[in-house]
Enzyme design. Structure first.
Site, PDB file in Angstrom:
ATOM      1  N   SER A 174       7.669   4.375  -0.509  1.00 32.72           N
ATOM      2  CA  SER A 174       6.761   4.832   0.551  1.00 32.72           C
ATOM      3  C   SER A 174       7.578   5.389   1.715  1.00 32.72           C
ATOM      4  O   SER A 174       7.106   6.229   2.466  1.00 32.72           O
ATOM      5  CB  SER A 174       5.891   3.677   1.035  1.00 32.72           C
ATOM      6  OG  SER A 174       5.332   3.007  -0.073  1.00 32.72           O
ATOM      7  N   GLN A 228      14.835  -8.761  -3.704  1.00 32.79           N
ATOM      8  CA  GLN A 228      13.517  -9.394  -3.540  1.00 32.79           C
ATOM      9  C   GLN A 228      13.075 -10.048  -4.851  1.00 32.79           C
ATOM     10  O   GLN A 228      12.625 -11.198  -4.859  1.00 32.79           O
ATOM     11  CB  GLN A 228      12.507  -8.334  -3.115  1.00 32.79           C
ATOM     12  CG  GLN A 228      11.065  -8.786  -3.157  1.00 32.79           C
ATOM     13  CD  GLN A 228      10.133  -7.736  -2.581  1.00 32.79           C
ATOM     14  OE1 GLN A 228      10.028  -7.596  -1.371  1.00 32.79           O
ATOM     15  NE2 GLN A 228       9.468  -6.983  -3.427  1.00 32.79           N
ATOM     16  N   GLY A 282       0.820  -1.215   0.000  1.00 35.89           N
ATOM     17  CA  GLY A 282       0.000   0.000   0.000  1.00 35.89           C
ATOM     18  C   GLY A 282       0.848   1.257   0.000  1.00 35.89           C
ATOM     19  O   GLY A 282       2.038   1.216  -0.329  1.00 35.89           O
ATOM     20  N   GLU A 329       3.890   6.314  -7.806  1.00 32.83           N
ATOM     21  CA  GLU A 329       4.074   6.069  -9.250  1.00 32.83           C
ATOM     22  C   GLU A 329       4.795   4.742  -9.529  1.00 32.83           C
ATOM     23  O   GLU A 329       4.579   4.132 -10.573  1.00 32.83           O
ATOM     24  CB  GLU A 329       4.882   7.204  -9.891  1.00 32.83           C
ATOM     25  CG  GLU A 329       4.191   8.561  -9.874  1.00 32.83           C
ATOM     26  CD  GLU A 329       2.991   8.618 -10.808  1.00 32.83           C
ATOM     27  OE1 GLU A 329       3.005   7.915 -11.832  1.00 32.83           O
ATOM     28  OE2 GLU A 329       2.038   9.350 -10.483  1.00 32.83           O
ATOM     29  N   GLY A 330       5.664   4.319  -8.623  1.00 37.79           N
ATOM     30  CA  GLY A 330       6.355   3.029  -8.809  1.00 37.79           C
ATOM     31  C   GLY A 330       5.356   1.890  -8.855  1.00 37.79           C
ATOM     32  O   GLY A 330       5.375   1.055  -9.768  1.00 37.79           O
ATOM     33  N   HIS A 331       4.449   1.863  -7.860  1.00 37.16           N
ATOM     34  CA  HIS A 331       3.415   0.821  -7.853  1.00 37.16           C
ATOM     35  C   HIS A 331       2.524   0.938  -9.094  1.00 37.16           C
ATOM     36  O   HIS A 331       2.151  -0.065  -9.706  1.00 37.16           O
ATOM     37  CB  HIS A 331       2.522   0.970  -6.619  1.00 37.16           C
ATOM     38  CG  HIS A 331       3.238   0.837  -5.304  1.00 37.16           C
ATOM     39  ND1 HIS A 331       3.439   1.903  -4.461  1.00 37.16           N
ATOM     40  CD2 HIS A 331       3.797  -0.230  -4.692  1.00 37.16           C
ATOM     41  CE1 HIS A 331       4.067   1.494  -3.379  1.00 37.16           C
ATOM     42  NE2 HIS A 331       4.311   0.207  -3.496  1.00 37.16           N
TER      43      HIS A 331
HETATM   44  P1  AMP Z   1       6.130  -2.245  -1.529  1.00 41.15           P
HETATM   45  O1  AMP Z   1       4.731  -1.728  -1.426  1.00 41.15           O
HETATM   46  O2  AMP Z   1       7.171  -1.273  -1.138  1.00 41.15           O
HETATM   47  O3  AMP Z   1       6.288  -3.613  -0.902  1.00 41.15           O
HETATM   48  O4  AMP Z   1       6.375  -2.477  -3.085  1.00 41.15           O
HETATM   49  C1  AMP Z   1       5.497  -3.254  -3.852  1.00 41.15           C
HETATM   50  C2  AMP Z   1       6.115  -3.484  -5.208  1.00 41.15           C
HETATM   51  O5  AMP Z   1       6.335  -2.222  -5.840  1.00 41.15           O
HETATM   52  C3  AMP Z   1       7.468  -4.188  -5.129  1.00 41.15           C
HETATM   53  O6  AMP Z   1       7.563  -5.135  -6.192  1.00 41.15           O
HETATM   54  C4  AMP Z   1       8.440  -3.052  -5.312  1.00 41.15           C
HETATM   55  O7  AMP Z   1       9.668  -3.453  -5.877  1.00 41.15           O
HETATM   56  C5  AMP Z   1       7.669  -2.162  -6.273  1.00 41.15           C
HETATM   57  N1  AMP Z   1       8.187  -0.791  -6.215  1.00 41.15           N
HETATM   58  C6  AMP Z   1       8.344  -0.019  -5.105  1.00 41.15           C
HETATM   59  N2  AMP Z   1       8.908   1.164  -5.443  1.00 41.15           N
HETATM   60  C7  AMP Z   1       9.109   1.135  -6.783  1.00 41.15           C
HETATM   61  C8  AMP Z   1       9.669   2.043  -7.730  1.00 41.15           C
HETATM   62  N3  AMP Z   1      10.128   3.244  -7.360  1.00 41.15           N
HETATM   63  N4  AMP Z   1       9.712   1.682  -9.026  1.00 41.15           N
HETATM   64  C9  AMP Z   1       9.253   0.458  -9.417  1.00 41.15           C
HETATM   65  N5  AMP Z   1       8.717  -0.440  -8.580  1.00 41.15           N
HETATM   66  C10 AMP Z   1       8.653  -0.116  -7.280  1.00 41.15           C
END
Ligand code: AMP
Length: 285
Positions: free
Chosen positions: A187, A154, A31, A35-37
């Site tokens: 986040s 990961q 959550g 923009e990455g998500h």
């Molecule tokens: P998280 O919510 O931080 O566990 O991330 C969920 C997914 O989003 C994971 O596969 C992360 O690698 C990916 N993610 C987080 N930040 C980015 C980002 N800046 N660019 C691309 N993917 C991201």
């Protein structure tokens, strides 16, 4: 958009989607979507008919003293973002829903890859990640699952887990989305003060520098690491380096030479925020 909390209900919605012949793409998240998500959601929407986003701040991947309680949980904003981006279903289980008998007695761990890099300062982290992702794969049974390159270790570990255990899912790794100054979106960037935030851009700066050195002259890894450390000391004095390493992108073992495909990865702490970033470089390409 369906929002489900219980596993039975989730299975019912998915069975219906599959009966209609839809391919399922899963984007696992904790959550606080940025923009990455959203780039993962867009990739999933481009390749699959039915996009599922899971939102679960998984307690078993946080060590005692880490930011489990402080982790942002803007549920309504996350659901709105998913709705806006064409997500078909959000699976947002409670902790008791995911772990009805308390923590699992069964653990999935890719031990050979989980002690390196982030695993050294986050013992148990990747076993927590693998176990919850294995559960998500079993519940959602996606055709494809989308992960970000920002969390490269990961992604490498999940790819290995899926391949070792024959999960019938294709793992898709998507490029890191960055702020204008290069800082990888996360986040956890919300924890940074204004001064820490401006220095945090040096993480990507140092990785670009490493990439340039490797492409130009393929120096020994130790020389590149020395330069990266000096750059970070100069440009990000508020940051405390957790690790900077150059490793083999498959085994995550340290390498001495950069005349091959290498993963340059780092973690830097700014106060309570621990930020990570990485780049894969192959000087022969
Ligand atoms: P998280 O919510 O931080 O566990 O991330 C969920 C997914 O989003 C994971 O596969 C992360 O690698 C990916 N993610 C987080 N930040 C980015 C980002 N800046 N660019 C691309 N993917 C991201």
């Amino acid at each position: 958009m369906k929002v489900t909390e219980g596993i039975d209900e989730t299975l019912r919605v998915l069975a219906e989607a599959r009966r209609a012949g839809r391919t399922v793409g899963l984007v696992p998240t904790m959550g606080a979507l940025h923009e990455g998500h959203l780039s993962l959601i867009a990739a999933a929407a481009g390749e699959c008919d039915f996009v599922v986003v899971s939102i679960f701040v998984n307690p078993t991947q946080f060590a005692p003293g880490e930011d489990l309680d402080a982790y942002p949980r803007p549920v309504e904003a996350d659901l709105a973002a998913c709705r806006e981006h064409g997500v078909a279903m959000v699976f947002a289980p409670t902790e008791a829903g995911m772990y009805p008998r308390g923590r699992t007695m069964t653990e999935v761990a890719v031990d050979a890859l989980s002690g390196a890099l982030c695993g050294a300062s986050r013992p148990g982290h990747f076993a927590g990640v693998c176990t919850v992702v294995a559960k998500l794969f079993n519940i959602i049974q996606p055709d494809k699952a989308f992960f970000g390159a920002k969390d490269r270790q990961q992604a490498i570990i999940i790819e290995r887990m899926a391949s070792d255990l024959d999960f019938p899912v294709e793992i898709v790794v998507c490029p890191t989305v960055r702020e204008a100054d290069g800082l990888a979106m996360s986040s956890r960037n919300a924890y940074l003060s204004a001064e820490q935030r401006s220095q945090a851009a040096a993480l990507w700066g140092s990785l670009k520098l490493a990439e340039r050195m490797i492409r130009e002259s393929r120096p020994p890894a130790a020389e590149v690491l020395g330069t990266v450390r000096r750059f970070l000391a100069d440009e990000a004095p508020l940051g405390e380096i957790d690790y900077v390493q150059i490793v083999d992108p498959q085994t995550l073992a340290d390498v001495e030479t950069t005349e091959r495909r290498v993963l340059v990865a780092l973690a830097v702490r700014f106060g309570h925020a621990r930020l990570i970033d990485n780049v894969v470089v192959d000087a022969r390409e």
